[in-house]
Design a protein around this motif. Structure first.
Motif, PDB file in Angstrom:
ATOM      1  N   MET B   1       0.836  -1.211   0.000  1.00 10.39           N
ATOM      2  CA  MET B   1       0.000   0.000   0.000  1.00 10.39           C
ATOM      3  C   MET B   1       0.866   1.254   0.000  1.00 10.39           C
ATOM      4  SD  MET B   1      -2.742   1.247   2.793  1.00 10.39           S
ATOM      5  CE  MET B   1      -3.793  -0.194   2.614  1.00 10.39           C
ATOM      6  N   LYS B   2       0.965   1.892  -1.098  1.00  9.75           N
ATOM      7  CA  LYS B   2       1.801   3.086  -1.209  1.00  9.75           C
ATOM      8  C   LYS B   2       1.164   4.235  -0.432  1.00  9.75           C
ATOM      9  CE  LYS B   2       4.508   1.764  -4.930  1.00  9.75           C
ATOM     10  NZ  LYS B   2       5.893   1.996  -5.243  1.00  9.75           N
ATOM     11  N   SER B   3       1.959   4.798   0.420  1.00  9.37           N
ATOM     12  CA  SER B   3       1.471   5.941   1.195  1.00  9.37           C
ATOM     13  C   SER B   3       2.031   7.218   0.593  1.00  9.37           C
ATOM     14  CB  SER B   3       1.912   5.781   2.641  1.00  9.37           C
ATOM     15  OG  SER B   3       2.353   6.994   3.175  1.00  9.37           O
ATOM     16  N   ASP B   4       1.291   8.293   0.701  1.00 11.42           N
ATOM     17  CA  ASP B   4       1.735   9.539   0.087  1.00 11.42           C
ATOM     18  C   ASP B   4       2.818  10.204   0.925  1.00 11.42           C
ATOM     19  OD1 ASP B   4      -0.998  10.242  -1.812  1.00 11.42           O
ATOM     20  OD2 ASP B   4      -1.154   8.827  -0.148  1.00 11.42           O
ATOM     21  N   LYS B   5       2.593  10.180   2.235  1.00  5.39           N
ATOM     22  CA  LYS B   5       3.494  10.910   3.109  1.00  5.39           C
ATOM     23  C   LYS B   5       4.226   9.937   4.022  1.00  5.39           C
ATOM     24  CE  LYS B   5       5.164  14.830   3.927  1.00  5.39           C
ATOM     25  NZ  LYS B   5       6.070  15.316   2.874  1.00  5.39           N
ATOM     26  N   VAL B   6       5.521   9.868   3.860  1.00  2.53           N
ATOM     27  CA  VAL B   6       6.334   8.992   4.693  1.00  2.53           C
ATOM     28  C   VAL B   6       7.079   9.846   5.702  1.00  2.53           C
ATOM     29  CG1 VAL B   6       8.270   7.408   4.682  1.00  2.53           C
ATOM     30  CG2 VAL B   6       6.567   7.299   2.871  1.00  2.53           C
ATOM     31  N   SER B   7       7.038   9.429   6.940  1.00  2.00           N
ATOM     32  CA  SER B   7       7.657  10.262   7.981  1.00  2.00           C
ATOM     33  C   SER B   7       9.179  10.238   7.878  1.00  2.00           C
ATOM     34  CB  SER B   7       7.235   9.791   9.361  1.00  2.00           C
ATOM     35  OG  SER B   7       8.090   8.781   9.816  1.00  2.00           O
ATOM     36  N   GLU B   8       9.753  11.323   8.336  1.00  2.00           N
ATOM     37  CA  GLU B   8      11.207  11.490   8.371  1.00  2.00           C
ATOM     38  C   GLU B   8      11.874  10.307   9.075  1.00  2.00           C
ATOM     39  OE1 GLU B   8      11.930  15.039   7.828  1.00  2.00           O
ATOM     40  OE2 GLU B   8      14.089  15.040   8.166  1.00  2.00           O
ATOM     41  N   GLN B   9      11.277   9.889  10.153  1.00  2.00           N
ATOM     42  CA  GLN B   9      11.852   8.816  10.961  1.00  2.00           C
ATOM     43  C   GLN B   9      11.853   7.506  10.194  1.00  2.00           C
ATOM     44  OE1 GLN B   9      11.023   9.753  14.873  1.00  2.00           O
ATOM     45  NE2 GLN B   9       9.180  10.921  14.430  1.00  2.00           N
ATOM     46  N   THR B  10      10.822   7.316   9.392  1.00  2.00           N
ATOM     47  CA  THR B  10      10.799   6.111   8.563  1.00  2.00           C
ATOM     48  C   THR B  10      11.957   6.129   7.575  1.00  2.00           C
ATOM     49  OG1 THR B  10       8.399   5.840   8.758  1.00  2.00           O
ATOM     50  CG2 THR B  10       9.454   4.822   6.873  1.00  2.00           C
ATOM     51  N   THR B  11      12.200   7.262   6.943  1.00  2.00           N
ATOM     52  CA  THR B  11      13.285   7.312   5.960  1.00  2.00           C
ATOM     53  C   THR B  11      14.637   7.042   6.616  1.00  2.00           C
ATOM     54  OG1 THR B  11      13.705   9.683   6.139  1.00  2.00           O
ATOM     55  CG2 THR B  11      12.005   9.010   4.603  1.00  2.00           C
ATOM     56  N   LYS B  12      14.806   7.539   7.826  1.00  2.00           N
ATOM     57  CA  LYS B  12      16.045   7.257   8.552  1.00  2.00           C
ATOM     58  C   LYS B  12      16.199   5.763   8.797  1.00  2.00           C
ATOM     59  CE  LYS B  12      17.670  10.991  11.559  1.00  2.00           C
ATOM     60  NZ  LYS B  12      17.621  11.497  12.942  1.00  2.00           N
ATOM     61  N   ARG B  13      15.076   5.148   9.171  1.00  2.00           N
ATOM     62  CA  ARG B  13      15.150   3.712   9.464  1.00  2.00           C
ATOM     63  C   ARG B  13      15.375   2.895   8.200  1.00  2.00           C
ATOM     64  NH1 ARG B  13      11.067   4.876  13.433  1.00  2.00           N
ATOM     65  NH2 ARG B  13       9.541   4.451  11.806  1.00  2.00           N
ATOM     66  N   LEU B  14      14.838   3.346   7.070  1.00  2.00           N
ATOM     67  CA  LEU B  14      15.071   2.624   5.820  1.00  2.00           C
ATOM     68  C   LEU B  14      16.573   2.483   5.585  1.00  2.00           C
ATOM     69  CD1 LEU B  14      12.441   4.165   3.370  1.00  2.00           C
ATOM     70  CD2 LEU B  14      12.314   1.999   4.599  1.00  2.00           C
ATOM     71  N   SER B  15      17.275   3.554   5.878  1.00  2.00           N
ATOM     72  CA  SER B  15      18.721   3.552   5.722  1.00  2.00           C
ATOM     73  C   SER B  15      19.367   2.529   6.654  1.00  2.00           C
ATOM     74  CB  SER B  15      19.249   4.956   5.985  1.00  2.00           C
ATOM     75  OG  SER B  15      20.643   4.964   6.082  1.00  2.00           O
ATOM     76  N   ILE B  16      18.821   2.441   7.859  1.00  2.00           N
ATOM     77  CA  ILE B  16      19.331   1.453   8.815  1.00  2.00           C
ATOM     78  C   ILE B  16      19.016   0.033   8.348  1.00  2.00           C
ATOM     79  CG2 ILE B  16      19.015   0.532  11.155  1.00  2.00           C
ATOM     80  CD1 ILE B  16      18.591   3.501  12.011  1.00  2.00           C
ATOM     81  N   TYR B  17      17.809  -0.150   7.832  1.00  2.00           N
ATOM     82  CA  TYR B  17      17.442  -1.477   7.322  1.00  2.00           C
ATOM     83  C   TYR B  17      18.376  -1.890   6.198  1.00  2.00           C
ATOM     84  CZ  TYR B  17      13.014  -0.420   9.733  1.00  2.00           C
ATOM     85  OH  TYR B  17      12.070  -0.067  10.649  1.00  2.00           O
ATOM     86  N   LEU B  18      18.663  -0.922   5.339  1.00  2.00           N
ATOM     87  CA  LEU B  18      19.547  -1.228   4.219  1.00  2.00           C
ATOM     88  C   LEU B  18      20.909  -1.696   4.720  1.00  2.00           C
ATOM     89  CD1 LEU B  18      20.258  -1.304   1.258  1.00  2.00           C
ATOM     90  CD2 LEU B  18      20.693   1.157   1.327  1.00  2.00           C
ATOM     91  N   ARG B  19      21.389  -1.037   5.732  1.00  2.00           N
ATOM     92  CA  ARG B  19      22.677  -1.428   6.308  1.00  2.00           C
ATOM     93  C   ARG B  19      22.605  -2.855   6.868  1.00  2.00           C
ATOM     94  NH1 ARG B  19      24.362   2.725  10.592  1.00  2.00           N
ATOM     95  NH2 ARG B  19      24.743   4.104   8.825  1.00  2.00           N
ATOM     96  N   CYS B  20      21.487  -3.148   7.534  1.00  2.00           N
ATOM     97  CA  CYS B  20      21.294  -4.499   8.069  1.00  2.00           C
ATOM     98  C   CYS B  20      21.308  -5.527   6.952  1.00  2.00           C
ATOM     99  CB  CYS B  20      19.965  -4.589   8.818  1.00  2.00           C
ATOM    100  SG  CYS B  20      19.856  -3.524  10.260  1.00  2.00           S
ATOM    101  N   LEU B  21      20.592  -5.203   5.891  1.00  2.00           N
ATOM    102  CA  LEU B  21      20.518  -6.132   4.765  1.00  2.00           C
ATOM    103  C   LEU B  21      21.885  -6.332   4.124  1.00  2.00           C
ATOM    104  CD1 LEU B  21      17.161  -4.878   3.242  1.00  2.00           C
ATOM    105  CD2 LEU B  21      17.563  -7.122   4.275  1.00  2.00           C
ATOM    106  N   ASN B  22      22.663  -5.261   4.069  1.00  2.00           N
ATOM    107  CA  ASN B  22      24.014  -5.393   3.534  1.00  2.00           C
ATOM    108  C   ASN B  22      24.817  -6.395   4.350  1.00  2.00           C
ATOM    109  OD1 ASN B  22      23.599  -3.550   1.483  1.00  2.00           O
ATOM    110  ND2 ASN B  22      24.356  -1.815   2.674  1.00  2.00           N
ATOM    111  N   GLU B  23      24.681  -6.304   5.660  1.00  2.00           N
ATOM    112  CA  GLU B  23      25.380  -7.256   6.545  1.00  2.00           C
ATOM    113  C   GLU B  23      24.904  -8.680   6.297  1.00  2.00           C
ATOM    114  OE1 GLU B  23      25.858  -6.752  10.765  1.00  2.00           O
ATOM    115  OE2 GLU B  23      25.900  -4.582  10.571  1.00  2.00           O
TER     116      GLU B  23
END
Lengths: 210, 210
Positions: B1-23
């Motif tokens: 479900m695509k949301s129009d407005k994504v919170s700042e905190q979510t975008t920060k966490r996406l970056s963290i998730y990406l790092r986790c996935l890299n590991e």
DNA sequence: AACTGTGAAGGGCTTCACAGCG
DNA sequence: CGCTGTGAAGCCCTTCACAGTT
């Protein structure tokens, strides 16, 4: 009304308020209302009042706050009425730049020592701050009464570093390495993660902008 | 479900998730559940699922998420599938350290240029990055297609700096100067305020700790 | 009259808990 | 059965609005 639990965000704002008061004091202003302060610095007046109300009643109804008195209060509340000793672990580019930065910044934080595991760096100085062997961290930290540890090592070494810090009983840590660290509960950890920040900006560039 | 407005905190966490996935990818793991990921990296599994759900349905019920597929998704979502050009304003200790830091960090951000107003610095190089006159910021930014500006100037010059940036139409700014900046609404501003962070730690030392 | 201190409302983010699907 | 995706609940923080005070 003294509150038992003050939120992290409130403490951050106290530091901002202090900076505002410093400016106002420098400009020779004697008194300020929460509304005037909020307007000038882009804050919310109710929030200022509420934040301050956590620690007492510092204002005068119908008048506002006395700039220098409130300034003194905030300095005491934030524990800035005494010097804090800082140790920086990692004497690479970032660590040495931070050492330099904190030195210039006239504040109550003084970098007492740098630490590294590179034999070529150990024993050298950055300005007048000596670089010690990380193996001697506990001893030097105790000798210099280090209260705040700054992690400026590569990502892969950060977790091991915070474990070394943890053992010494230091409870305030600022981390610049781009990793999520695990530490025991008594440690207050603040991370400055430039990768996360940049990637979050990248999201904005890819989606929000325009 | 695509949301129009994504919170700042979510975008920060996406970056963290990406790092986790890299590991996880580096460790050769093929699939991961939100629960396993949360446990391993100290996050909340519902939050991971909810954050990801903003952008689509990437998981497989009863199985979890495919590590490399999710990694690709996050890279695209964060706009990290292409290079971003960064300009650093202020070629002092901090600015040059940051330039160096971003160079080492293998990422999609590359420092294209440094800027300063000090005639002694202009024309010199840090590594292979040239220091330009801040007066030529607009021209160089356009030439090198700079999308992200980093402010590493003294506090007193930061506001003037962001106004220069603003005029060029750059919309992503990372600020290291210890001041609260005012910028027009289209600019996404992220501040890293070490003074505030340290003072907030100081509050903790003075009050919370034990 | 002016401005603080604060109860109450509002808003947003996180966590819970479970229906639904593979 | 296991795990995702998500409505609902809970929590915390911010903002409003005003009674109270000087």
């Amino acid at each position: 009304m003294k509150s038992d639990k003050v939120s992290e965000q409130t403490t951050k704002r106290l530091s901002i308020y202090l900076r505002c008061l410093n400016e106002l004091a420098a400009a020779g202003q004697v008194s300020v209302s929460s509304e005037a302060c909020a307007k000038r610095f882009g804050l919310n007046s109710a929030q200022i009042r509420k934040d301050l109300a956590n620690f007492g009643e510092f204002g005068h109804r119908g008048v506002g706050y006395n700039v220098s008195a409130l300034r003194e209060h905030l300095i005491r509340i934030l524990g800035l009425d005494r010097q804090h000793s800082v140790g920086i672990i990692g004497a690479g580019r970032l660590g040495t730049a931070l050492a330099d930065y904190y030195r210039v910044l006239d504040s109550n934080f003084a970098v007492a020592a740098l630490f590294d595991n590179d034999k070529d760096k150990i024993g050298k100085k950055v300005g007048d701050i000596e670089i010690f062997d990380i193996k001697n961290f506990a001893a030097v930290a105790k000798r210099d009464n280090i209260e705040v540890a700054v992690i400026a090592v590569p990502a892969g070494e950060a977790q091991a570093t915070i474990e070394i810090i943890d053992k010494t009983g230091i409870s305030a840590v600022m981390n610049f390495a781009p990793v999520r660290l695990r530490a025991s509960a008594h440690i207050k950890l603040k991370s400055v993660d430039m990768t996360t920040t940049l990637e979050s900006l990248s999201y904005f560039l890819a989606n929000d902008s325009q």
